[in-house]
Design a protein around this motif. Structure first.
Motif, PDB file in Angstrom:
ATOM      1  N   ALA B  68       0.836  -1.203   0.000  1.00  0.00           N
ATOM      2  CA  ALA B  68       0.000   0.000   0.000  1.00  0.00           C
ATOM      3  C   ALA B  68       0.873   1.256   0.000  1.00  0.00           C
ATOM      4  O   ALA B  68       0.577   2.237  -0.693  1.00  0.00           O
ATOM      5  CB  ALA B  68      -0.920   0.003   1.209  1.00  0.00           C
ATOM      6  N   TRP B  69       1.957   1.208   0.780  1.00  0.00           N
ATOM      7  CA  TRP B  69       2.875   2.366   0.844  1.00  0.00           C
ATOM      8  C   TRP B  69       3.482   2.639  -0.527  1.00  0.00           C
ATOM      9  O   TRP B  69       3.564   3.783  -0.978  1.00  0.00           O
ATOM     10  CB  TRP B  69       3.970   2.072   1.870  1.00  0.00           C
ATOM     11  N   ARG B  72       0.952   4.068  -2.882  1.00  0.00           N
ATOM     12  CA  ARG B  72       0.710   5.499  -2.651  1.00  0.00           C
ATOM     13  C   ARG B  72       1.746   6.324  -3.416  1.00  0.00           C
ATOM     14  O   ARG B  72       1.428   7.357  -4.011  1.00  0.00           O
ATOM     15  CB  ARG B  72       0.781   5.828  -1.158  1.00  0.00           C
ATOM     16  N   THR B  73       2.980   5.832  -3.396  1.00  0.00           N
ATOM     17  CA  THR B  73       4.037   6.541  -4.125  1.00  0.00           C
ATOM     18  C   THR B  73       3.723   6.575  -5.622  1.00  0.00           C
ATOM     19  O   THR B  73       3.883   7.608  -6.276  1.00  0.00           O
ATOM     20  CB  THR B  73       5.390   5.818  -3.910  1.00  0.00           C
ATOM     21  N   THR B  75       0.743   6.237  -7.069  1.00  0.00           N
ATOM     22  CA  THR B  75      -0.436   7.066  -7.401  1.00  0.00           C
ATOM     23  C   THR B  75      -0.050   8.554  -7.375  1.00  0.00           C
ATOM     24  O   THR B  75      -0.500   9.322  -8.224  1.00  0.00           O
ATOM     25  CB  THR B  75      -1.618   6.821  -6.438  1.00  0.00           C
ATOM     26  N   ASN B  76       0.821   8.922  -6.443  1.00  0.00           N
ATOM     27  CA  ASN B  76       1.289  10.320  -6.431  1.00  0.00           C
ATOM     28  C   ASN B  76       2.062  10.642  -7.709  1.00  0.00           C
ATOM     29  O   ASN B  76       1.902  11.725  -8.285  1.00  0.00           O
ATOM     30  CB  ASN B  76       2.174  10.582  -5.208  1.00  0.00           C
ATOM     31  N   TYR B 139      -9.798  10.560  -8.702  1.00  0.00           N
ATOM     32  CA  TYR B 139      -9.781   9.937  -7.365  1.00  0.00           C
ATOM     33  C   TYR B 139     -10.669   8.688  -7.324  1.00  0.00           C
ATOM     34  O   TYR B 139     -10.358   7.737  -6.607  1.00  0.00           O
ATOM     35  CB  TYR B 139     -10.188  10.957  -6.294  1.00  0.00           C
ATOM     36  N   THR B 142      -8.624   5.961  -9.207  1.00  0.00           N
ATOM     37  CA  THR B 142      -7.542   5.382  -8.402  1.00  0.00           C
ATOM     38  C   THR B 142      -8.093   4.312  -7.460  1.00  0.00           C
ATOM     39  O   THR B 142      -7.529   3.217  -7.338  1.00  0.00           O
ATOM     40  CB  THR B 142      -6.856   6.490  -7.577  1.00  0.00           C
ATOM     41  N   ALA B 160      -3.228   3.531   0.861  1.00  0.00           N
ATOM     42  CA  ALA B 160      -2.581   3.955  -0.387  1.00  0.00           C
ATOM     43  C   ALA B 160      -3.009   5.346  -0.814  1.00  0.00           C
ATOM     44  O   ALA B 160      -2.210   6.090  -1.382  1.00  0.00           O
ATOM     45  CB  ALA B 160      -2.883   2.956  -1.505  1.00  0.00           C
ATOM     46  N   VAL B 161      -4.269   5.704  -0.554  1.00  0.00           N
ATOM     47  CA  VAL B 161      -4.713   7.047  -0.979  1.00  0.00           C
ATOM     48  C   VAL B 161      -4.847   8.008   0.203  1.00  0.00           C
ATOM     49  O   VAL B 161      -5.247   9.154   0.014  1.00  0.00           O
ATOM     50  CB  VAL B 161      -6.037   6.987  -1.783  1.00  0.00           C
ATOM     51  N   LYS B 162      -4.494   7.506   1.383  1.00  0.00           N
ATOM     52  CA  LYS B 162      -4.508   8.348   2.603  1.00  0.00           C
ATOM     53  C   LYS B 162      -5.880   8.968   2.834  1.00  0.00           C
ATOM     54  O   LYS B 162      -6.008  10.187   3.043  1.00  0.00           O
ATOM     55  CB  LYS B 162      -3.446   9.447   2.492  1.00  0.00           C
TER      56      LYS B 162
END
Lengths: 222, 202
Positions: B68-69, B72-73, B75-76, B139, B142, B160-162
């Protein structure tokens, strides 16, 4: 039959993924049985999810492993390299210091020295007093001692008026006497030392970079 | 593969350990980027960028799902690519309605004259899915890519999307509804099993 609210859709979607509590799930199932609209909405969501899960995966165009350069990793600098760098810097400073003092000393002591060296030329050029044998020999000695004296020899005849050359004559002997004191090899020693230290630092650095590359290359292959 | 040990080593600067993790996760990272961006070259760039950023920010990883971490990177990185793309817009391939506006419905992609058998091609189905995904707000896209295509559970998607779990549930439900509407216009392209299921459902 009732219209399906977004709240219902949200619950139906969560129930598909098993994200509802048992109590909510039971209540929702009872409503689905009695409400065809909810049943249809559930089928829609299930189908959308099913087809998305069939999305084919693409093959990678390449590997995304990082090289040390991409990761911003630099080879370690040996401890001796900064020390050698500083030492060469100090040696360079000393070089310029001794060179400067040498030049200043030369100028202050013997403003005459250039004149002295120039004398034979002026003597010859203007046909003024003094025997060439007496003045030429110290001048020749002087040019052998330091190359800087030669520079003055070349420039001196242009600046002083011919008439003043005679007055310079007596100073010639004093300047030639002090010539041995002007011999200063320290600037050259410092310059040589700085060059040796810089070369040593560069060689050590290069060897460490090569060792790092070998190490990374071996590890990446295994 | 002892992933926690590899993560620990990578956090201490071991590039080989990190590259082992890259090999393990590059498939999901690249495919996620591809579904969000819809372009292979951009997806490759975003994936590479994501791994570089991940290595540099590895010390900010404080446990939990590493997948997930990492996602997230990526997706950013995808959001950055999309912003860049918006700053340098390209000519759309979609037709215009005559009044200067693009036709928003994907129906123009479906060919009613061609037989369904001819269109049951994997590539076309994929094209349809990708088209519908790209019609979703970023969003929503994603979330649906992470949950339905990559198979992450809600807590991983939230990480992942916080965003909180409630937001994930809501976005996923909306995204599925919109996708369902969009995919209906590609009914001919859908696999037979899906159509049968659809007929039963309705």
């Amino acid at each position: 039959m009732t219209t399906t609210s977004f709240r219902d859709v949200e619950q139906l979607s969560a129930s598909l993924d098993g994200q509802l509590s048992q109590a909510k799930k039971t209540r929702l199932e009872a409503r689905i049985r009695s409400d065809p609209a909810l049943t249809a909405a559930l089928a829609d969501l299930r189908q959308a999810r099913a087809i998305l899960r069939r999305t084919p995966k693409h093959r990678l165009p390449r590997n995304f492993t990082l090289t040390p350069k991409m990761a911003g990793i630099r080879p370690p600098v040996p401890r001796s390299v900064p020390a050698l760098g500083w030492a060469s810097g100090v040696a360079m400073l000393l070089f310029f210091f001794t060179l400067g003092t040498n030049l200043l000393g030369r100028i202050s002591f013997g403003a005459a020295a250039p004149m002295n060296a120039a004398a034979p030329m002026t003597n010859e050029g203007y046909g003024l007093g003094g025997g060439p044998a007496a003045t030429q020999s110290p001048a020749t000695d002087n040019t052998q001692v330091t190359p800087t004296a030669e520079a003055f020899v070349m420039t001196a005849p242009e600046t002083p008026p011919p008439g003043e050359m005679r007055l310079v004559e007596p100073a010639t002997n004093a300047a030639t006497k002090s010539t041995p004191k002007l011999v200063n090899i320290w600037p050259y020693i410092w310059l040589g030392l700085a060059a040796v230290l810089i070369a040593a630092a560069l060689l050590i650095r290069r060897a460490s970079v090569q060792a790092f590359r070998r190490k990374v290359g071996i590890k990446r292959n295994t | 593969m002892d992933k926690p040990a590899l993560i620990r080593d990578a956090q201490h600067g071991d590039l080989d350990a990190f590259n082992t993790l890259v090999l393990a996760y590059q498939d999901i990272v690249y495919n996620t980027a591809l579904r969000i961006l819809g372009d292979e070259d951009l997806a490759a760039d975003a994936s590479q960028e994501a791994f570089i950023s991940a290595f540099r920010a590895l010390n900010s990883y404080r446990g939990g799902s590493f997948r997930a971490w990492l996602l997230r990177t990526v997706t950013n990185a995808c959001y950055d690519e999309l912003r860049r793309k918006q700053r340098r817009p390209t000519t759309p391939l979609e037709p215009e309605a005559g009044d200067g506006y693009e036709v928003e419905t994907p129906r123009w992609l479906a060919d009613p004259n061609a037989s369904p058998e001819e269109q049951l091609d994997q590539a076309e189905l994929e094209h349809a899915i990708q088209h519908c995904l790209e019609n979703l707000p970023i969003y929503f896209r994603t979330v649906v890519v992470l949950a339905d295509i990559q198979g992450l559970d809600y807590s991983e998607v939230a990480a992942a999307v916080k965003k909180p779990l409630g937001t994930i549930k809501s976005r996923l439900a909306r995204a599925r509804l919109r996708l369902r509407e969009c995919l209906q216009s590609f009914r001919e392209l859908l696999p037979a099993a899906f159509r049968l299921e659809e007929e039963r459902g309705l």
